[in-house]
Design a protein around this motif. Structure first.
Motif, PDB file in Angstrom:
ATOM      1  N   LEU A   1       0.806  -1.223   0.000  1.00 12.10           N
ATOM      2  CA  LEU A   1       0.000   0.000   0.000  1.00 12.10           C
ATOM      3  C   LEU A   1       0.840   1.276   0.000  1.00 12.10           C
ATOM      4  O   LEU A   1       0.534   2.209  -0.760  1.00 12.10           O
ATOM      5  N   PRO A   2       1.906   1.400   0.815  1.00 13.97           N
ATOM      6  CA  PRO A   2       2.736   2.601   0.720  1.00 13.97           C
ATOM      7  C   PRO A   2       3.363   2.783  -0.660  1.00 13.97           C
ATOM      8  O   PRO A   2       3.463   3.907  -1.165  1.00 13.97           O
ATOM      9  N   GLU A   3       3.777   1.682  -1.280  1.00 14.02           N
ATOM     10  CA  GLU A   3       4.364   1.767  -2.620  1.00 14.02           C
ATOM     11  C   GLU A   3       3.322   2.169  -3.649  1.00 14.02           C
ATOM     12  O   GLU A   3       3.589   2.979  -4.554  1.00 14.02           O
ATOM     13  N   LEU A   4       2.117   1.620  -3.544  1.00 17.16           N
ATOM     14  CA  LEU A   4       1.041   1.982  -4.466  1.00 17.16           C
ATOM     15  C   LEU A   4       0.698   3.457  -4.340  1.00 17.16           C
ATOM     16  O   LEU A   4       0.466   4.144  -5.345  1.00 17.16           O
ATOM     17  N   ALA A   5       0.685   3.958  -3.115  1.00 12.94           N
ATOM     18  CA  ALA A   5       0.411   5.383  -2.902  1.00 12.94           C
ATOM     19  C   ALA A   5       1.498   6.237  -3.537  1.00 12.94           C
ATOM     20  O   ALA A   5       1.213   7.271  -4.171  1.00 12.94           O
ATOM     21  N   ALA A   6       2.767   5.831  -3.385  1.00 13.78           N
ATOM     22  CA  ALA A   6       3.877   6.594  -3.956  1.00 13.78           C
ATOM     23  C   ALA A   6       3.851   6.570  -5.477  1.00 13.78           C
ATOM     24  O   ALA A   6       4.197   7.559  -6.137  1.00 13.78           O
ATOM     25  N   LEU A   7       3.427   5.453  -6.059  1.00 16.52           N
ATOM     26  CA  LEU A   7       3.431   5.313  -7.516  1.00 16.52           C
ATOM     27  C   LEU A   7       2.250   6.012  -8.178  1.00 16.52           C
ATOM     28  O   LEU A   7       2.319   6.372  -9.361  1.00 16.52           O
ATOM     29  N   THR A   8       1.158   6.214  -7.438  1.00 19.71           N
ATOM     30  CA  THR A   8      -0.044   6.800  -8.041  1.00 19.71           C
ATOM     31  C   THR A   8      -0.422   8.158  -7.473  1.00 19.71           C
ATOM     32  O   THR A   8      -1.111   8.938  -8.140  1.00 19.71           O
TER      33      THR A   8
ATOM     34  N   PRO B   1      -5.439   8.404  -2.978  1.00 20.23           N
ATOM     35  CA  PRO B   1      -5.800   7.973  -1.622  1.00 20.23           C
ATOM     36  C   PRO B   1      -6.111   6.491  -1.579  1.00 20.23           C
ATOM     37  O   PRO B   1      -6.637   5.920  -2.544  1.00 20.23           O
ATOM     38  N   LEU B   2      -5.796   5.864  -0.455  1.00 19.35           N
ATOM     39  CA  LEU B   2      -5.991   4.411  -0.320  1.00 19.35           C
ATOM     40  C   LEU B   2      -6.715   4.082   0.982  1.00 19.35           C
ATOM     41  O   LEU B   2      -6.389   3.112   1.655  1.00 19.35           O
ATOM     42  N   GLY B   3      -7.720   4.845   1.306  1.00 19.31           N
ATOM     43  CA  GLY B   3      -8.398   4.660   2.577  1.00 19.31           C
ATOM     44  C   GLY B   3      -9.417   3.547   2.605  1.00 19.31           C
ATOM     45  O   GLY B   3      -9.873   3.154   3.678  1.00 19.31           O
ATOM     46  N   SER B   4      -9.800   3.027   1.452  1.00 23.21           N
ATOM     47  CA  SER B   4     -10.812   1.966   1.399  1.00 23.21           C
ATOM     48  C   SER B   4     -10.421   0.955   0.335  1.00 23.21           C
ATOM     49  O   SER B   4      -9.546   1.209  -0.501  1.00 23.21           O
ATOM     50  N   VAL B   5     -11.093  -0.194   0.358  1.00 24.87           N
ATOM     51  CA  VAL B   5     -10.830  -1.214  -0.657  1.00 24.87           C
ATOM     52  C   VAL B   5     -11.139  -0.663  -2.042  1.00 24.87           C
ATOM     53  O   VAL B   5     -10.421  -0.929  -3.014  1.00 24.87           O
ATOM     54  N   GLU B   6     -12.186   0.139  -2.148  1.00 23.79           N
ATOM     55  CA  GLU B   6     -12.554   0.724  -3.438  1.00 23.79           C
ATOM     56  C   GLU B   6     -11.463   1.668  -3.943  1.00 23.79           C
ATOM     57  O   GLU B   6     -11.134   1.667  -5.149  1.00 23.79           O
ATOM     58  N   GLU B   7     -10.884   2.464  -3.047  1.00 20.93           N
ATOM     59  CA  GLU B   7      -9.816   3.382  -3.452  1.00 20.93           C
ATOM     60  C   GLU B   7      -8.554   2.617  -3.832  1.00 20.93           C
ATOM     61  O   GLU B   7      -7.844   3.004  -4.773  1.00 20.93           O
ATOM     62  N   ILE B   8      -8.263   1.544  -3.122  1.00 18.81           N
ATOM     63  CA  ILE B   8      -7.102   0.709  -3.475  1.00 18.81           C
ATOM     64  C   ILE B   8      -7.307   0.113  -4.864  1.00 18.81           C
ATOM     65  O   ILE B   8      -6.388   0.115  -5.697  1.00 18.81           O
ATOM     66  N   GLY B   9      -8.505  -0.376  -5.135  1.00 23.96           N
ATOM     67  CA  GLY B   9      -8.800  -0.924  -6.451  1.00 23.96           C
ATOM     68  C   GLY B   9      -8.675   0.118  -7.545  1.00 23.96           C
ATOM     69  O   GLY B   9      -8.163  -0.176  -8.636  1.00 23.96           O
ATOM     70  N   ALA B  10      -9.122   1.336  -7.272  1.00 27.14           N
ATOM     71  CA  ALA B  10      -9.032   2.410  -8.258  1.00 27.14           C
ATOM     72  C   ALA B  10      -7.574   2.770  -8.551  1.00 27.14           C
ATOM     73  O   ALA B  10      -7.196   3.006  -9.704  1.00 27.14           O
ATOM     74  N   ALA B  11      -6.743   2.789  -7.493  1.00 29.79           N
ATOM     75  CA  ALA B  11      -5.325   3.099  -7.684  1.00 29.79           C
ATOM     76  C   ALA B  11      -4.636   1.992  -8.467  1.00 29.79           C
ATOM     77  O   ALA B  11      -3.823   2.251  -9.364  1.00 29.79           O
ATOM     78  N   ALA B  12      -4.950   0.731  -8.149  1.00 36.70           N
ATOM     79  CA  ALA B  12      -4.377  -0.386  -8.888  1.00 36.70           C
ATOM     80  C   ALA B  12      -4.787  -0.341 -10.353  1.00 36.70           C
ATOM     81  O   ALA B  12      -3.973  -0.594 -11.252  1.00 36.70           O
ATOM     82  N   ASN B  13      -6.039   0.008 -10.595  1.00 34.44           N
ATOM     83  CA  ASN B  13      -6.529   0.108 -11.966  1.00 34.44           C
ATOM     84  C   ASN B  13      -5.816   1.217 -12.723  1.00 34.44           C
ATOM     85  O   ASN B  13      -5.444   1.054 -13.895  1.00 34.44           O
ATOM     86  N   GLU B  14      -5.594   2.352 -12.058  1.00 34.06           N
ATOM     87  CA  GLU B  14      -4.900   3.464 -12.705  1.00 34.06           C
ATOM     88  C   GLU B  14      -3.493   3.060 -13.113  1.00 34.06           C
ATOM     89  O   GLU B  14      -3.036   3.353 -14.231  1.00 34.06           O
TER      90      GLU B  14
END
Length: 265
Positions: free
Chosen positions: A139-146, A149-162
């Protein structure tokens, strides 16, 4: 008998054996692969942290890769700690036409908190993500790369999709750094539906090398010919079994019990 899949691990050396090249080789061997290495850095570390780091120059890293690929070849590649932007770009250039599935673990910060990649190196990760089959950020790496925000499962999925759409690469967003009693990982393939893996968080603090182990396990299973979702599923099972069988060594965040895992299927 079919020969074992040839897996090249490109990563740093962990003197205590819990992470990096040492974890990669243990994992590859336990999953029936033939492990080869290109060492990018030598670290003095243990379960308490990283005490010293010495980077190898990009020419030596590339020479190791070249020695393996031109003679033995590969069926899968795992990339972990790289150490510098020059090394990251050189590795991307050499592997662009290697023909093997590449699993890239964008290592930035060790579990102990030690910084393993500066801003220039992280910027160079773009070239590696462009050639990889799978990227496995926590999660910290995903936040740095995108920068999302990663506060919810939906936001994590959106960041991964981006990230997946930007680099045309599959992304496994690892939820181990999240809060709560469960660990949720999300696999996102460009143009496909998200696959969610959800498990109860295992107790105990012996998780040193989980990211290294997971990425090298996926690379090995892809080398065996497993489709990506199944490779991820089996690799996660292997990591969880290794955590459950941790030997309890050290006074800090201890290593996994790779040698105790006989069959992840």
């Amino acid at each position: 008998m079919n020969p074992p899949p040839r897996i090249l691990a490109i990563a740093g050396s962990d003197s205590s054996g819990g992470a990096g090249i040492q974890a990669d080789l243990k994992t590859i061997a336990m999953l029936g692969g033939y492990g080869m290495t290109a060492i990018t850095a030598i670290t003095a570390q243990n379960t308490l942290g990283v005490q010293a780091v010495e980077m190898l120059g990009e020419d030596m890293v590339i020479a190791q890769i070249e020695s393996c690929l031109v003679d033995i070849g590969s069926d899968g590649v795992k990339i972990g700690m790289l150490g510098s932007a020059k090394t990251a770009r050189s590795v991307a250039g050499r592997l662009a036409e290697c023909g093997s599935p590449i699993v890239f673990d964008p290592v930035m910060i060790a579990t102990s908190g030690a910084t393993l990649a500066d801003a220039d190196t992280i910027a160079a990760f773009t070239e590696l993500m462009d050639i990889a089959a799978l990227v496995t950020p926590n999660l910290p790496e995903l936040a740095a790369l995108t920068g999302m925000p990663l506060g919810s499962v939906e936001e994590i999925g959106a960041a991964a999709n981006e990230l997946a759409e930007r680099h045309d690469v599959a992304v496994l967003a690892k939820g181990g750094h999240g809060e709560g009693a469960r660990v949720t990982d999300i696999l996102l393939v460009p143009g496909g539906e998200a696959i969610v893996f959800d498990d109860v968080r295992l107790p105990g603090g012996h998780t040193h090398g989980t990211g290294c182990t997971l990425s090298s396990a996926i690379a090995t299973l892809l080398g065996h010919g497993q489709p990506l979702p199944n490779a991820v599923r089996l690799a996660r099972r292997f990591v969880r079994a290794a955590i459950e069988n941790a030997p309890g060594f050290g006074n800090g965040n201890g290593p996994l019990g790779h040698q105790a895992v006989r069959n992840p299927a």
